[in-house]
Design a protein around this motif. Structure first.
Motif, PDB file in Angstrom:
ATOM      1  N   MET A  14      -9.700 -37.944  34.833  1.00  0.00           N
ATOM      2  CA  MET A  14      -9.330 -39.340  35.019  1.00  0.00           C
ATOM      3  C   MET A  14      -8.641 -39.807  33.732  1.00  0.00           C
ATOM      4  SD  MET A  14      -9.543 -41.702  37.415  1.00  0.00           S
ATOM      5  CE  MET A  14     -11.012 -41.317  38.397  1.00  0.00           C
ATOM      6  N   LEU A  15      -7.366 -40.182  33.848  1.00  0.00           N
ATOM      7  CA  LEU A  15      -6.565 -40.508  32.676  1.00  0.00           C
ATOM      8  C   LEU A  15      -6.140 -41.977  32.733  1.00  0.00           C
ATOM      9  CD1 LEU A  15      -4.182 -37.398  32.809  1.00  0.00           C
ATOM     10  CD2 LEU A  15      -6.498 -37.522  31.880  1.00  0.00           C
ATOM     11  N   PHE A  16      -6.659 -42.791  31.823  1.00  0.00           N
ATOM     12  CA  PHE A  16      -6.251 -44.192  31.712  1.00  0.00           C
ATOM     13  C   PHE A  16      -5.232 -44.299  30.597  1.00  0.00           C
ATOM     14  CE2 PHE A  16      -6.922 -48.302  29.460  1.00  0.00           C
ATOM     15  CZ  PHE A  16      -6.422 -49.143  30.445  1.00  0.00           C
ATOM     16  N   VAL A  17      -4.008 -44.772  30.953  1.00  0.00           N
ATOM     17  CA  VAL A  17      -2.906 -44.843  29.991  1.00  0.00           C
ATOM     18  C   VAL A  17      -2.342 -46.264  29.972  1.00  0.00           C
ATOM     19  CG1 VAL A  17      -0.671 -43.903  29.311  1.00  0.00           C
ATOM     20  CG2 VAL A  17      -2.326 -42.435  30.498  1.00  0.00           C
ATOM     21  N   PRO A  18      -2.636 -47.045  28.924  1.00  0.00           N
ATOM     22  CA  PRO A  18      -2.033 -48.385  28.809  1.00  0.00           C
ATOM     23  C   PRO A  18      -0.679 -48.286  28.096  1.00  0.00           C
ATOM     24  CG  PRO A  18      -3.660 -48.073  27.086  1.00  0.00           C
ATOM     25  CD  PRO A  18      -3.649 -46.792  27.889  1.00  0.00           C
ATOM     26  N   PHE A  19       0.191 -49.267  28.336  1.00  0.00           N
ATOM     27  CA  PHE A  19       1.515 -49.283  27.716  1.00  0.00           C
ATOM     28  C   PHE A  19       1.647 -50.486  26.786  1.00  0.00           C
ATOM     29  CE2 PHE A  19       2.247 -47.129  31.846  1.00  0.00           C
ATOM     30  CZ  PHE A  19       2.614 -45.882  31.348  1.00  0.00           C
ATOM     31  N   GLN A  20       2.549 -50.383  25.826  1.00  0.00           N
ATOM     32  CA  GLN A  20       2.800 -51.458  24.879  1.00  0.00           C
ATOM     33  C   GLN A  20       3.659 -52.559  25.488  1.00  0.00           C
ATOM     34  OE1 GLN A  20       4.395 -49.807  21.248  1.00  0.00           O
ATOM     35  NE2 GLN A  20       3.054 -48.032  21.368  1.00  0.00           N
TER      36      GLN A  20
ATOM     37  N   THR B 226      -3.811 -32.582  43.662  1.00  0.00           N
ATOM     38  CA  THR B 226      -3.829 -33.906  44.281  1.00  0.00           C
ATOM     39  C   THR B 226      -3.975 -34.974  43.211  1.00  0.00           C
ATOM     40  OG1 THR B 226      -4.882 -32.982  46.254  1.00  0.00           O
ATOM     41  CG2 THR B 226      -4.945 -35.374  45.982  1.00  0.00           C
ATOM     42  N   LEU B 227      -3.018 -35.907  43.170  1.00  0.00           N
ATOM     43  CA  LEU B 227      -3.035 -36.994  42.208  1.00  0.00           C
ATOM     44  C   LEU B 227      -3.168 -38.320  42.945  1.00  0.00           C
ATOM     45  CD1 LEU B 227       0.023 -35.967  39.980  1.00  0.00           C
ATOM     46  CD2 LEU B 227      -2.369 -35.278  39.696  1.00  0.00           C
ATOM     47  N   LYS B 228      -4.054 -39.166  42.470  1.00  0.00           N
ATOM     48  CA  LYS B 228      -4.150 -40.536  42.955  1.00  0.00           C
ATOM     49  C   LYS B 228      -3.808 -41.448  41.780  1.00  0.00           C
ATOM     50  CE  LYS B 228      -7.604 -39.737  46.580  1.00  0.00           C
ATOM     51  NZ  LYS B 228      -8.919 -40.168  47.127  1.00  0.00           N
ATOM     52  N   ILE B 229      -2.829 -42.333  41.984  1.00  0.00           N
ATOM     53  CA  ILE B 229      -2.324 -43.155  40.892  1.00  0.00           C
ATOM     54  C   ILE B 229      -2.644 -44.625  41.155  1.00  0.00           C
ATOM     55  CG2 ILE B 229      -0.264 -43.837  39.611  1.00  0.00           C
ATOM     56  CD1 ILE B 229       0.925 -41.137  40.277  1.00  0.00           C
ATOM     57  N   PHE B 230      -3.220 -45.262  40.151  1.00  0.00           N
ATOM     58  CA  PHE B 230      -3.555 -46.682  40.199  1.00  0.00           C
ATOM     59  C   PHE B 230      -2.762 -47.397  39.098  1.00  0.00           C
ATOM     60  CE2 PHE B 230      -7.131 -44.040  41.378  1.00  0.00           C
ATOM     61  CZ  PHE B 230      -7.617 -44.593  42.550  1.00  0.00           C
ATOM     62  N   THR B 231      -2.307 -48.605  39.363  1.00  0.00           N
ATOM     63  CA  THR B 231      -1.545 -49.335  38.363  1.00  0.00           C
ATOM     64  C   THR B 231      -2.252 -50.625  37.962  1.00  0.00           C
ATOM     65  OG1 THR B 231      -0.269 -50.415  40.123  1.00  0.00           O
ATOM     66  CG2 THR B 231       0.703 -48.465  39.106  1.00  0.00           C
ATOM     67  N   ASN B 232      -1.976 -51.035  36.711  1.00  0.00           N
ATOM     68  CA  ASN B 232      -2.397 -52.331  36.175  1.00  0.00           C
ATOM     69  C   ASN B 232      -3.900 -52.554  36.217  1.00  0.00           C
ATOM     70  OD1 ASN B 232       0.310 -52.857  35.706  1.00  0.00           O
ATOM     71  ND2 ASN B 232       0.599 -53.830  37.689  1.00  0.00           N
ATOM     72  N   ARG B 233      -4.638 -51.510  35.901  1.00  0.00           N
ATOM     73  CA  ARG B 233      -6.076 -51.632  35.719  1.00  0.00           C
ATOM     74  C   ARG B 233      -6.353 -52.053  34.277  1.00  0.00           C
ATOM     75  NH1 ARG B 233      -9.187 -51.591  40.168  1.00  0.00           N
ATOM     76  NH2 ARG B 233     -10.875 -51.051  38.745  1.00  0.00           N
TER      77      ARG B 233
ATOM     78  N   TYR C 187       9.349 -46.346  43.732  1.00  0.00           N
ATOM     79  CA  TYR C 187       9.842 -47.226  42.674  1.00  0.00           C
ATOM     80  C   TYR C 187       9.496 -48.693  42.908  1.00  0.00           C
ATOM     81  CZ  TYR C 187      12.993 -48.668  38.922  1.00  0.00           C
ATOM     82  OH  TYR C 187      13.520 -49.197  37.770  1.00  0.00           O
ATOM     83  N   VAL C 188       9.534 -49.141  44.154  1.00  0.00           N
ATOM     84  CA  VAL C 188       9.244 -50.558  44.418  1.00  0.00           C
ATOM     85  C   VAL C 188       7.788 -50.901  44.125  1.00  0.00           C
ATOM     86  CG1 VAL C 188      11.077 -50.839  46.114  1.00  0.00           C
ATOM     87  CG2 VAL C 188       8.821 -50.076  46.876  1.00  0.00           C
ATOM     88  N   LYS C 189       6.921 -49.905  44.062  1.00  0.00           N
ATOM     89  CA  LYS C 189       5.506 -50.130  43.760  1.00  0.00           C
ATOM     90  C   LYS C 189       5.219 -50.081  42.257  1.00  0.00           C
ATOM     91  CE  LYS C 189       3.535 -50.279  47.940  1.00  0.00           C
ATOM     92  NZ  LYS C 189       2.637 -51.366  48.382  1.00  0.00           N
ATOM     93  N   PHE C 190       6.219 -49.694  41.469  1.00  0.00           N
ATOM     94  CA  PHE C 190       6.002 -49.490  40.038  1.00  0.00           C
ATOM     95  C   PHE C 190       7.007 -50.298  39.225  1.00  0.00           C
ATOM     96  CE2 PHE C 190       4.049 -45.960  42.163  1.00  0.00           C
ATOM     97  CZ  PHE C 190       2.930 -45.645  41.397  1.00  0.00           C
ATOM     98  N   GLN C 191       7.167 -51.585  39.594  1.00  0.00           N
ATOM     99  CA  GLN C 191       8.168 -52.436  38.969  1.00  0.00           C
ATOM    100  C   GLN C 191       7.685 -53.119  37.692  1.00  0.00           C
ATOM    101  OE1 GLN C 191      11.583 -53.208  40.062  1.00  0.00           O
ATOM    102  NE2 GLN C 191      11.086 -51.217  40.888  1.00  0.00           N
ATOM    103  N   ASN C 192       6.434 -53.470  37.607  1.00  0.00           N
ATOM    104  CA  ASN C 192       5.892 -54.182  36.440  1.00  0.00           C
ATOM    105  C   ASN C 192       4.557 -53.555  36.063  1.00  0.00           C
ATOM    106  OD1 ASN C 192       7.780 -56.641  36.025  1.00  0.00           O
ATOM    107  ND2 ASN C 192       7.361 -56.658  38.227  1.00  0.00           N
ATOM    108  N   VAL C 193       4.629 -52.438  35.403  1.00  0.00           N
ATOM    109  CA  VAL C 193       3.440 -51.630  35.132  1.00  0.00           C
ATOM    110  C   VAL C 193       3.010 -51.799  33.679  1.00  0.00           C
ATOM    111  CG1 VAL C 193       2.471 -49.307  35.147  1.00  0.00           C
ATOM    112  CG2 VAL C 193       4.153 -49.972  36.883  1.00  0.00           C
ATOM    113  N   SER C 194       1.801 -52.304  33.479  1.00  0.00           N
ATOM    114  CA  SER C 194       1.256 -52.457  32.131  1.00  0.00           C
ATOM    115  C   SER C 194       0.260 -51.340  31.797  1.00  0.00           C
ATOM    116  CB  SER C 194       0.585 -53.815  31.979  1.00  0.00           C
ATOM    117  OG  SER C 194      -0.442 -53.979  32.947  1.00  0.00           O
ATOM    118  N   SER C 195      -0.245 -50.675  32.816  1.00  0.00           N
ATOM    119  CA  SER C 195      -1.127 -49.525  32.601  1.00  0.00           C
ATOM    120  C   SER C 195      -1.106 -48.665  33.855  1.00  0.00           C
ATOM    121  CB  SER C 195      -2.567 -49.967  32.302  1.00  0.00           C
ATOM    122  OG  SER C 195      -3.177 -50.491  33.468  1.00  0.00           O
ATOM    123  N   ILE C 196      -1.496 -47.420  33.677  1.00  0.00           N
ATOM    124  CA  ILE C 196      -1.538 -46.510  34.811  1.00  0.00           C
ATOM    125  C   ILE C 196      -2.779 -45.631  34.687  1.00  0.00           C
ATOM    126  CG2 ILE C 196      -0.181 -44.646  33.743  1.00  0.00           C
ATOM    127  CD1 ILE C 196       1.284 -44.383  36.461  1.00  0.00           C
ATOM    128  N   VAL C 197      -3.411 -45.366  35.807  1.00  0.00           N
ATOM    129  CA  VAL C 197      -4.541 -44.434  35.850  1.00  0.00           C
ATOM    130  C   VAL C 197      -4.143 -43.276  36.752  1.00  0.00           C
ATOM    131  CG1 VAL C 197      -6.934 -44.046  36.540  1.00  0.00           C
ATOM    132  CG2 VAL C 197      -6.281 -46.211  35.460  1.00  0.00           C
TER     133      VAL C 197
END
Length: 331
Positions: free
Chosen positions: A199-205, A234-241, A279-289
């Motif tokens: 499980m990889l939590f990656v925040p962005f600047q 198998t990858l499951k991707i979550f955004t803006n957590r 791409y339409v689901k990843f327009q304003n991404v501040s973090s990704i899991v």
């Protein structure tokens, strides 16, 4: 035949945005009188200025493509949007032929100057860039330098292997012949610990528009004594957590996108797979899991050598706050 591209789905629009340096979009509706009035002007500009891979004119019917209209917050027709490198640069609301003509022709002149210079800005900036296992599509750049390494949180990581920050190293992985690690240094890759899941939590600047993820996983040759590792499948991707997702939570929580990698997705020379995002689901991404649910093979541990993010940059965020945008799934 008109060169204007009529968008048929969110995926189609993402493909056009990634394949053309400049995209002009007419958001319209069949019942809209002003839309019909300005349509001949738009078609004339499209006929005069369309250039494959450089300037593409598109039309989006807001009644049949409601998801796209919602993504870009279209509330009035017609609305014209201009994208450069997949990023919105101008928006014109209403049937204003003069404003539309000026804006589009100005961009056409800029594109012409870039061609005369020999390369697009995105290509010119590639010199001295970090190592990439696969190519970056025109209009996008490697945005991995926007990773907030101090906020990384990886679960089920084998502490005896590489540090979590090593997967964002800009150098070529040592396992691909880039040289040996110094004695006593940790490996320049990571592995899962008790089982194959990671499980990889990656925040962005800053908030980013993500096009794809480049995932490198080098599997040792048979007989090397390290037969227990395997590649992610198998990858499951979550955004803006705001924090990392727990393993039990991930099984029940709807994800932004689920991807299953096949053997054919991995480049034989660089051991890298390009994970295409909606791409339409990843327009304003501040973090990704990134939840690696399972691996490909009979091994017990999953290995990742490098992670690179490809897209376009956005506004800097307050590093003291990581806010959730929309609901938990990023929908």
């Amino acid at each position: 035949m008109s060169p204007t591209v009529h968008i048929t789905s969110p995926q189609h629009f993402s493909q056009v945005l990634s394949s053309s340096r400049i995209v002009v979009t007419d958001f319209y509706a069949d019942w809209c009188g002003p839309c019909k009035a300005i349509a001949p002007v738009y078609e004339q500009l499209s006929t005069q200025l369309s250039r494959p891979g450089t300037i593409t004119f598109t039309k989006v019917n807001t009644d049949t493509q409601k998801e796209i209209a919602q993504t870009y917050n279209i509330t009035a027709m017609p609305t014209f949007m201009i994208f450069k490198a997949g990023r919105e640069t101008k928006r014109i609301r209403g049937a204003d032929p003069k404003a539309l003509d000026q804006a589009v022709k100005q961009l056409a002149q800029e594109a012409g100057r870039a061609d005369e210079g020999g390369a697009a800005a995105g290509e010119a900036s590639s010199s001295g860039a970090a190592w990439l296992g696969v190519g970056v599509p025109r209009g996008y750049v490697d945005v991995t330098d926007q990773v907030d390494v101090l906020g990384l949180d990886f679960l089920n990581l084998d502490g005896e292997k590489g540090d979590k920050r090593t997967v964002f190293d800009g150098n070529k992985p040592s396992s691909l012949g880039a040289g040996k690690r110094k004695d006593g240094a940790k490996n320049d890759w990571i592995e899962s610990d008790t089982d194959e899941q990671l499980m990889l939590f990656v925040p962005f600047q800053s908030t980013l528009k993500l096009h794809s993820i480049h995932l490198t996983s080098v599997i040792p040759a048979e007989g090397t004594g390290d037969d227990e590792v395997m590649r992610p499948k198998t990858l499951k991707i979550f955004t803006n957590r705001s924090t990392v997702v727990g393993f039990d939570e991930a099984d029940d929580l709807p994800c932004t996108q689920e991807i299953e990698l096949k053997e054919s997705d991995w480049d034989a020379k660089t051991a890298t797979a390009k994970v295409e995002l909606r791409y339409v689901k990843f327009q304003n991404v501040s973090s990704i899991v990134i939840f690696v649910a399972d691996g490909e093979g009979e091994g017990e541990k999953t290995r990742i050598d490098r992670l690179r993010f490809v897209g376009t940059g956005g506004e800097k965020r307050d590093m003291g706050k990581l806010e959730k945008i929309g609901d938990e799934q990023g929908e």
